[in-house]
Design a protein around this motif. Structure first.
Motif, PDB file in Angstrom:
ATOM      1  N   ALA A  19       4.324   0.306   8.481  1.00 36.88           N
ATOM      2  CA  ALA A  19       4.459   1.502   7.650  1.00 36.88           C
ATOM      3  C   ALA A  19       5.486   2.457   8.240  1.00 36.88           C
ATOM      4  O   ALA A  19       5.679   2.513   9.453  1.00 36.88           O
ATOM      5  CB  ALA A  19       3.112   2.214   7.546  1.00 36.88           C
ATOM      6  N   ASP A  20       6.111   3.236   7.349  1.00 35.62           N
ATOM      7  CA  ASP A  20       7.010   4.287   7.826  1.00 35.62           C
ATOM      8  C   ASP A  20       6.352   5.664   7.753  1.00 35.62           C
ATOM      9  O   ASP A  20       6.940   6.653   8.140  1.00 35.62           O
ATOM     10  CB  ASP A  20       8.337   4.273   7.060  1.00 35.62           C
ATOM     11  N   GLY A  21       5.121   5.729   7.215  1.00 35.81           N
ATOM     12  CA  GLY A  21       4.413   6.995   7.120  1.00 35.81           C
ATOM     13  C   GLY A  21       4.889   7.869   5.972  1.00 35.81           C
ATOM     14  O   GLY A  21       4.433   9.000   5.816  1.00 35.81           O
ATOM     15  N   ARG A  22       5.812   7.357   5.161  1.00 32.77           N
ATOM     16  CA  ARG A  22       6.350   8.117   4.028  1.00 32.77           C
ATOM     17  C   ARG A  22       6.201   7.341   2.724  1.00 32.77           C
ATOM     18  O   ARG A  22       6.971   7.510   1.793  1.00 32.77           O
ATOM     19  CB  ARG A  22       7.831   8.435   4.253  1.00 32.77           C
ATOM     20  N   GLY A  23       5.220   6.434   2.676  1.00 32.26           N
ATOM     21  CA  GLY A  23       4.954   5.712   1.436  1.00 32.26           C
ATOM     22  C   GLY A  23       5.634   4.362   1.323  1.00 32.26           C
ATOM     23  O   GLY A  23       5.715   3.820   0.224  1.00 32.26           O
ATOM     24  N   HIS A  24       6.095   3.829   2.446  1.00 29.92           N
ATOM     25  CA  HIS A  24       6.720   2.503   2.426  1.00 29.92           C
ATOM     26  C   HIS A  24       6.042   1.597   3.448  1.00 29.92           C
ATOM     27  O   HIS A  24       5.688   2.034   4.528  1.00 29.92           O
ATOM     28  CB  HIS A  24       8.210   2.583   2.757  1.00 29.92           C
ATOM     29  N   VAL A  25       5.901   0.339   3.050  1.00 32.92           N
ATOM     30  CA  VAL A  25       5.383  -0.686   3.952  1.00 32.92           C
ATOM     31  C   VAL A  25       6.294  -1.894   3.841  1.00 32.92           C
ATOM     32  O   VAL A  25       6.691  -2.290   2.744  1.00 32.92           O
ATOM     33  CB  VAL A  25       3.936  -1.106   3.596  1.00 32.92           C
ATOM     34  N   MET A  26       6.618  -2.464   4.978  1.00 36.79           N
ATOM     35  CA  MET A  26       7.395  -3.689   5.026  1.00 36.79           C
ATOM     36  C   MET A  26       6.454  -4.781   5.522  1.00 36.79           C
ATOM     37  O   MET A  26       5.804  -4.623   6.555  1.00 36.79           O
ATOM     38  CB  MET A  26       8.567  -3.505   5.998  1.00 36.79           C
ATOM     39  N   SER A  27       6.352  -5.859   4.747  1.00 31.90           N
ATOM     40  CA  SER A  27       5.489  -6.964   5.160  1.00 31.90           C
ATOM     41  C   SER A  27       6.341  -8.176   5.505  1.00 31.90           C
ATOM     42  O   SER A  27       7.457  -8.333   5.007  1.00 31.90           O
ATOM     43  CB  SER A  27       4.504  -7.336   4.050  1.00 31.90           C
ATOM     44  N   VAL A  28       5.782  -9.016   6.356  1.00 30.49           N
ATOM     45  CA  VAL A  28       6.370 -10.313   6.677  1.00 30.49           C
ATOM     46  C   VAL A  28       5.281 -11.346   6.448  1.00 30.49           C
ATOM     47  O   VAL A  28       4.133 -11.148   6.866  1.00 30.49           O
ATOM     48  CB  VAL A  28       6.853 -10.364   8.144  1.00 30.49           C
ATOM     49  N   HIS A  29       5.645 -12.417   5.750  1.00 25.25           N
ATOM     50  CA  HIS A  29       4.653 -13.442   5.456  1.00 25.25           C
ATOM     51  C   HIS A  29       5.286 -14.833   5.528  1.00 25.25           C
ATOM     52  O   HIS A  29       6.495 -14.968   5.590  1.00 25.25           O
ATOM     53  CB  HIS A  29       4.011 -13.213   4.079  1.00 25.25           C
ATOM     54  N   ARG A  30       4.426 -15.818   5.518  1.00 20.86           N
ATOM     55  CA  ARG A  30       4.848 -17.215   5.453  1.00 20.86           C
ATOM     56  C   ARG A  30       4.326 -17.766   4.135  1.00 20.86           C
ATOM     57  O   ARG A  30       3.157 -17.613   3.817  1.00 20.86           O
ATOM     58  CB  ARG A  30       4.278 -18.012   6.616  1.00 20.86           C
ATOM     59  N   ILE A  31       5.215 -18.394   3.371  1.00 21.79           N
ATOM     60  CA  ILE A  31       4.835 -18.969   2.084  1.00 21.79           C
ATOM     61  C   ILE A  31       4.904 -20.483   2.180  1.00 21.79           C
ATOM     62  O   ILE A  31       5.820 -21.034   2.780  1.00 21.79           O
ATOM     63  CB  ILE A  31       5.735 -18.437   0.943  1.00 21.79           C
ATOM     64  N   ARG A  32       3.906 -21.115   1.567  1.00 18.75           N
ATOM     65  CA  ARG A  32       3.865 -22.578   1.457  1.00 18.75           C
ATOM     66  C   ARG A  32       3.447 -22.904   0.034  1.00 18.75           C
ATOM     67  O   ARG A  32       2.499 -22.314  -0.485  1.00 18.75           O
ATOM     68  CB  ARG A  32       2.855 -23.171   2.425  1.00 18.75           C
ATOM     69  N   ALA A  33       4.156 -23.852  -0.590  1.00 16.37           N
ATOM     70  CA  ALA A  33       3.804 -24.246  -1.953  1.00 16.37           C
ATOM     71  C   ALA A  33       4.396 -25.611  -2.257  1.00 16.37           C
ATOM     72  O   ALA A  33       5.390 -26.026  -1.648  1.00 16.37           O
ATOM     73  CB  ALA A  33       4.324 -23.224  -2.955  1.00 16.37           C
ATOM     74  N   ASP A  34       3.773 -26.300  -3.197  1.00 13.16           N
ATOM     75  CA  ASP A  34       4.287 -27.565  -3.713  1.00 13.16           C
ATOM     76  C   ASP A  34       4.486 -27.404  -5.209  1.00 13.16           C
ATOM     77  O   ASP A  34       3.687 -26.741  -5.890  1.00 13.16           O
ATOM     78  CB  ASP A  34       3.298 -28.707  -3.457  1.00 13.16           C
ATOM     79  N   ARG A  35       5.544 -28.014  -5.707  1.00 13.17           N
ATOM     80  CA  ARG A  35       5.838 -27.974  -7.142  1.00 13.17           C
ATOM     81  C   ARG A  35       6.509 -29.286  -7.491  1.00 13.17           C
ATOM     82  O   ARG A  35       7.610 -29.574  -7.040  1.00 13.17           O
ATOM     83  CB  ARG A  35       6.762 -26.800  -7.448  1.00 13.17           C
ATOM     84  N   GLY A  36       5.819 -30.099  -8.296  1.00 15.92           N
ATOM     85  CA  GLY A  36       6.341 -31.424  -8.598  1.00 15.92           C
ATOM     86  C   GLY A  36       6.476 -32.219  -7.310  1.00 15.92           C
ATOM     87  O   GLY A  36       5.550 -32.298  -6.521  1.00 15.92           O
ATOM     88  N   ASN A  37       7.678 -32.747  -7.058  1.00 23.41           N
ATOM     89  CA  ASN A  37       7.897 -33.517  -5.834  1.00 23.41           C
ATOM     90  C   ASN A  37       8.585 -32.687  -4.755  1.00 23.41           C
ATOM     91  O   ASN A  37       9.111 -33.239  -3.795  1.00 23.41           O
ATOM     92  CB  ASN A  37       8.725 -34.778  -6.140  1.00 23.41           C
ATOM     93  N   MET A  38       8.588 -31.358  -4.905  1.00 22.78           N
ATOM     94  CA  MET A  38       9.242 -30.477  -3.941  1.00 22.78           C
ATOM     95  C   MET A  38       8.215 -29.633  -3.200  1.00 22.78           C
ATOM     96  O   MET A  38       7.174 -29.274  -3.750  1.00 22.78           O
ATOM     97  CB  MET A  38      10.227 -29.545  -4.649  1.00 22.78           C
ATOM     98  N   GLY A  39       8.553 -29.311  -1.972  1.00 25.25           N
ATOM     99  CA  GLY A  39       7.741 -28.398  -1.179  1.00 25.25           C
ATOM    100  C   GLY A  39       8.580 -27.213  -0.740  1.00 25.25           C
ATOM    101  O   GLY A  39       9.800 -27.317  -0.629  1.00 25.25           O
TER     102      GLY A  39
END
Length: 131
Positions: free
Chosen positions: A77-97
């Motif tokens: 948080a910056d304490g002024r109404g903003h948050v920066m997040s970091v995440h890891r995404i994993r997904a499969d769609r058809g024959n792709m990951g």
């Protein structure tokens, strides 16, 4: 150390998203919330309004047949109404990951999420996955 309330809000959002609890998630957003999705693919663009954002999230689940997982790694948080997040995404769609890091720059107004500006680690890979 106590977590900043804006970070706690974002963490609640990630938790509700991960559980597929759209009702809980909708309570965390303003009615005019906008989620900006980067890239050049069918899901990219500016999704404005709570219903449009929730439709986007439903589409993510549908397109990946429920395989999409987003694991929050940090929220700052910056304490002024903003948050920066970091995440890891994993997904499969058809024959792709897809597996990569990403983040979202959140704007919080009145204790609710009003804007989500998403960034991804590899825009080309993201475009290929969602196209």
């Amino acid at each position: 150390m106590t977590e900043h309330p804006d970070c706690a809000l974002v963490r609640q959002g990630y938790d509700a998203f991960s559980r597929g609890d759209m009702e809980a998630l909708s309570q965390l957003m303003t009615s005019d919330v906008t989620h900006h999705v980067p890239g050049e693919h069918p899901l990219a663009g500016h999704h404005k309004g709570r219903e449009a954002v929730l439709r986007l999230y439903g589409r993510l689940a549908e397109e990946t047949q429920g395989t999409m997982r987003v694991d929050l790694e940090g929220a700052f948080a910056d304490g002024r109404g903003h948050v920066m997040s970091v995440h890891r995404i994993r997904a499969d769609r058809g024959n792709m990951g897809l597996e990569q890091h990403g983040g979202i720059f959140f704007t919080v107004i009145g204790g609710k999420i009003s804007d989500l500006d998403e960034c991804v680690q590899d825009i080309d890979e993201t475009n290929r996955f969602w196209s």
